[in-house]
Design a protein around this motif. Structure first.
Motif, PDB file in Angstrom:
ATOM      1  N   SER A 113     -57.881 -90.508 -70.411  1.00 62.15           N
ATOM      2  CA  SER A 113     -58.819 -90.611 -68.786  1.00 62.15           C
ATOM      3  C   SER A 113     -59.244 -89.468 -69.025  1.00 62.15           C
ATOM      4  N   GLU A 114     -60.013 -89.131 -68.072  1.00 60.93           N
ATOM      5  CA  GLU A 114     -60.495 -88.171 -68.571  1.00 60.93           C
ATOM      6  C   GLU A 114     -59.955 -86.874 -67.770  1.00 60.93           C
ATOM      7  N   TYR A 115     -58.946 -87.121 -67.392  1.00 61.44           N
ATOM      8  CA  TYR A 115     -57.705 -86.288 -66.697  1.00 61.44           C
ATOM      9  C   TYR A 115     -56.932 -86.115 -67.603  1.00 61.44           C
ATOM     10  N   LYS A 116     -56.654 -84.647 -68.584  1.00 59.99           N
ATOM     11  CA  LYS A 116     -55.680 -84.632 -69.290  1.00 59.99           C
ATOM     12  C   LYS A 116     -54.276 -84.012 -68.196  1.00 59.99           C
ATOM     13  N   THR A 117     -53.186 -84.424 -69.057  1.00 59.59           N
ATOM     14  CA  THR A 117     -52.080 -83.539 -68.839  1.00 59.59           C
ATOM     15  C   THR A 117     -52.177 -82.292 -68.690  1.00 59.59           C
ATOM     16  N   LEU A 118     -51.398 -81.997 -68.069  1.00 57.37           N
ATOM     17  CA  LEU A 118     -50.876 -80.965 -67.786  1.00 57.37           C
ATOM     18  C   LEU A 118     -50.407 -80.042 -68.645  1.00 57.37           C
ATOM     19  N   GLU A 119     -50.219 -80.815 -69.556  1.00 58.77           N
ATOM     20  CA  GLU A 119     -49.592 -80.403 -71.080  1.00 58.77           C
ATOM     21  C   GLU A 119     -50.690 -80.063 -71.578  1.00 58.77           C
ATOM     22  N   GLN A 120     -51.132 -80.691 -71.912  1.00 58.78           N
ATOM     23  CA  GLN A 120     -52.439 -80.836 -73.289  1.00 58.78           C
ATOM     24  C   GLN A 120     -53.379 -79.870 -72.870  1.00 58.78           C
ATOM     25  N   ARG A 121     -53.559 -79.793 -71.319  1.00 57.53           N
ATOM     26  CA  ARG A 121     -54.973 -78.906 -70.875  1.00 57.53           C
ATOM     27  C   ARG A 121     -54.038 -77.118 -71.170  1.00 57.53           C
ATOM     28  N   VAL A 122     -52.294 -77.155 -71.106  1.00 51.97           N
ATOM     29  CA  VAL A 122     -52.015 -75.537 -71.082  1.00 51.97           C
ATOM     30  C   VAL A 122     -51.727 -76.003 -73.002  1.00 51.97           C
ATOM     31  N   TYR A 123     -51.688 -76.295 -74.105  1.00 54.16           N
ATOM     32  CA  TYR A 123     -51.883 -76.612 -75.120  1.00 54.16           C
ATOM     33  C   TYR A 123     -53.186 -76.266 -75.790  1.00 54.16           C
ATOM     34  N   ASN A 124     -54.137 -76.638 -75.131  1.00 53.85           N
ATOM     35  CA  ASN A 124     -56.023 -76.400 -75.137  1.00 53.85           C
ATOM     36  C   ASN A 124     -56.051 -74.822 -75.372  1.00 53.85           C
ATOM     37  N   PHE A 125     -55.381 -74.557 -74.079  1.00 50.83           N
ATOM     38  CA  PHE A 125     -56.055 -73.503 -73.666  1.00 50.83           C
ATOM     39  C   PHE A 125     -55.062 -72.405 -74.386  1.00 50.83           C
ATOM     40  N   ILE A 126     -53.865 -72.394 -75.171  1.00 50.20           N
ATOM     41  CA  ILE A 126     -52.419 -71.370 -75.659  1.00 50.20           C
ATOM     42  C   ILE A 126     -52.937 -71.541 -76.840  1.00 50.20           C
ATOM     43  N   SER A 127     -53.859 -72.675 -77.781  1.00 54.99           N
ATOM     44  CA  SER A 127     -53.659 -73.023 -78.886  1.00 54.99           C
ATOM     45  C   SER A 127     -54.587 -71.821 -79.614  1.00 54.99           C
ATOM     46  N   LYS A 128     -55.344 -71.721 -79.617  1.00 58.62           N
ATOM     47  CA  LYS A 128     -56.374 -70.091 -80.312  1.00 58.62           C
ATOM     48  C   LYS A 128     -55.448 -68.845 -80.135  1.00 58.62           C
ATOM     49  N   TYR A 129     -54.128 -69.281 -79.899  1.00 52.20           N
ATOM     50  CA  TYR A 129     -53.649 -67.981 -80.017  1.00 52.20           C
ATOM     51  C   TYR A 129     -52.431 -68.172 -80.776  1.00 52.20           C
ATOM     52  N   ALA A 130     -52.199 -69.212 -81.365  1.00 55.82           N
ATOM     53  CA  ALA A 130     -51.175 -69.292 -81.795  1.00 55.82           C
ATOM     54  C   ALA A 130     -51.263 -69.137 -83.814  1.00 55.82           C
ATOM     55  N   LYS A 131     -52.302 -68.244 -84.036  1.00 59.15           N
ATOM     56  CA  LYS A 131     -52.692 -68.087 -85.694  1.00 59.15           C
ATOM     57  C   LYS A 131     -52.903 -66.408 -85.569  1.00 59.15           C
ATOM     58  N   PRO A 132     -52.599 -65.362 -85.775  1.00 63.16           N
ATOM     59  CA  PRO A 132     -52.756 -64.184 -85.763  1.00 63.16           C
ATOM     60  C   PRO A 132     -54.057 -64.221 -86.347  1.00 63.16           C
ATOM     61  N   ASP A 133     -54.913 -63.151 -85.634  1.00 61.73           N
ATOM     62  CA  ASP A 133     -56.390 -62.148 -85.761  1.00 61.73           C
ATOM     63  C   ASP A 133     -56.137 -61.147 -86.203  1.00 61.73           C
ATOM     64  N   ASP A 134     -56.000 -60.538 -87.408  1.00 63.63           N
ATOM     65  CA  ASP A 134     -56.008 -59.478 -87.718  1.00 63.63           C
ATOM     66  C   ASP A 134     -56.786 -58.715 -87.232  1.00 63.63           C
ATOM     67  N   ARG A 135     -58.267 -58.809 -86.912  1.00 62.08           N
ATOM     68  CA  ARG A 135     -58.751 -57.404 -86.624  1.00 62.08           C
ATOM     69  C   ARG A 135     -58.470 -57.183 -84.729  1.00 62.08           C
ATOM     70  N   ARG A 136     -58.340 -57.784 -84.123  1.00 60.51           N
ATOM     71  CA  ARG A 136     -57.203 -58.424 -83.297  1.00 60.51           C
ATOM     72  C   ARG A 136     -56.237 -57.735 -82.746  1.00 60.51           C
ATOM     73  N   ALA A 137     -55.526 -58.007 -83.349  1.00 55.33           N
ATOM     74  CA  ALA A 137     -54.033 -57.282 -84.064  1.00 55.33           C
ATOM     75  C   ALA A 137     -54.217 -55.778 -84.071  1.00 55.33           C
ATOM     76  N   MET A 138     -55.374 -55.260 -84.958  1.00 54.52           N
ATOM     77  CA  MET A 138     -55.799 -54.214 -85.230  1.00 54.52           C
ATOM     78  C   MET A 138     -55.999 -53.097 -84.386  1.00 54.52           C
ATOM     79  N   TRP A 139     -56.764 -53.505 -83.668  1.00 56.17           N
ATOM     80  CA  TRP A 139     -57.536 -53.349 -82.729  1.00 56.17           C
ATOM     81  C   TRP A 139     -56.235 -53.083 -81.194  1.00 56.17           C
ATOM     82  N   GLU A 140     -55.648 -54.130 -80.886  1.00 54.71           N
ATOM     83  CA  GLU A 140     -54.541 -53.577 -80.248  1.00 54.71           C
ATOM     84  C   GLU A 140     -53.532 -52.530 -80.774  1.00 54.71           C
ATOM     85  N   LEU A 141     -53.473 -52.357 -82.095  1.00 57.28           N
ATOM     86  CA  LEU A 141     -51.950 -51.825 -82.729  1.00 57.28           C
ATOM     87  C   LEU A 141     -52.769 -50.111 -82.577  1.00 57.28           C
TER      88      LEU A 141
END
Length: 134
Positions: free
Chosen positions: A1-29
């Motif tokens: 269906s064209e409407y994703k479940t809440l679980e799918q939307r949350v997963y799609n939103f947070i999946s980009k943060y699932a792996k470390p980003d060393d450049r961003r990590a160094m900046w934050e540190l």
């Protein structure tokens, strides 16, 4: 269906943060340590106009930033901050001085906590233990 479940939307939103980003990590540190060091130093050394108020603001900001330092320290203990496990351990050892917490001992206790969390048959000395009515 064209409407994703809440679980799918949350997963799609947070999946980009699932792996470390060393450049961003160094900046934050770097920004976190810089803000903490600056405000801590100013709280201790500042002696100009409105000394009491400036020091008070610096103490509050340093305290809040120290909490952020501990969050980064905690993420490193889970090897979630940098992509390299050894880099996480080495930097966490240094950050432990800001947190007044030795990394190796804290990590050992924290790992135990995760292995036995909510197991009321085992004592948890190093971390917050679950409360029971027993």
């Amino acid at each position: 269906s064209e409407y994703k479940t809440l679980e799918q939307r949350v997963y799609n939103f947070i999946s980009k943060y699932a792996k470390p980003d060393d450049r961003r990590a160094m900046w934050e540190l770097l920004t976190t340590v810089l803000v903490y060091s600056t405000t801590f130093s100013m709280a201790y050394c500042y002696s100009g106009p409105l000394q009491g108020w400036v020091r008070l603001v610096c103490v509050v900001v340093a305290g809040l930033t120290r909490t952020r330092v501990f969050v980064v320290f905690h993420d490193m203990a889970h090897h979630n901050f940098f992509s390299n496990k050894d880099a996480n351990a080495a930097v966490a050892t240094l950050l432990g001085t800001f947190c007044y917490t030795p990394y190796s001992g804290w990590k050992r206790g924290h790992d135990y906590h995760h292995r036995h969390s909510n197991n009321t048959d085992r004592k948890q000395y190093a971390q917050t233990a679950p409360l029971t009515v027993q």
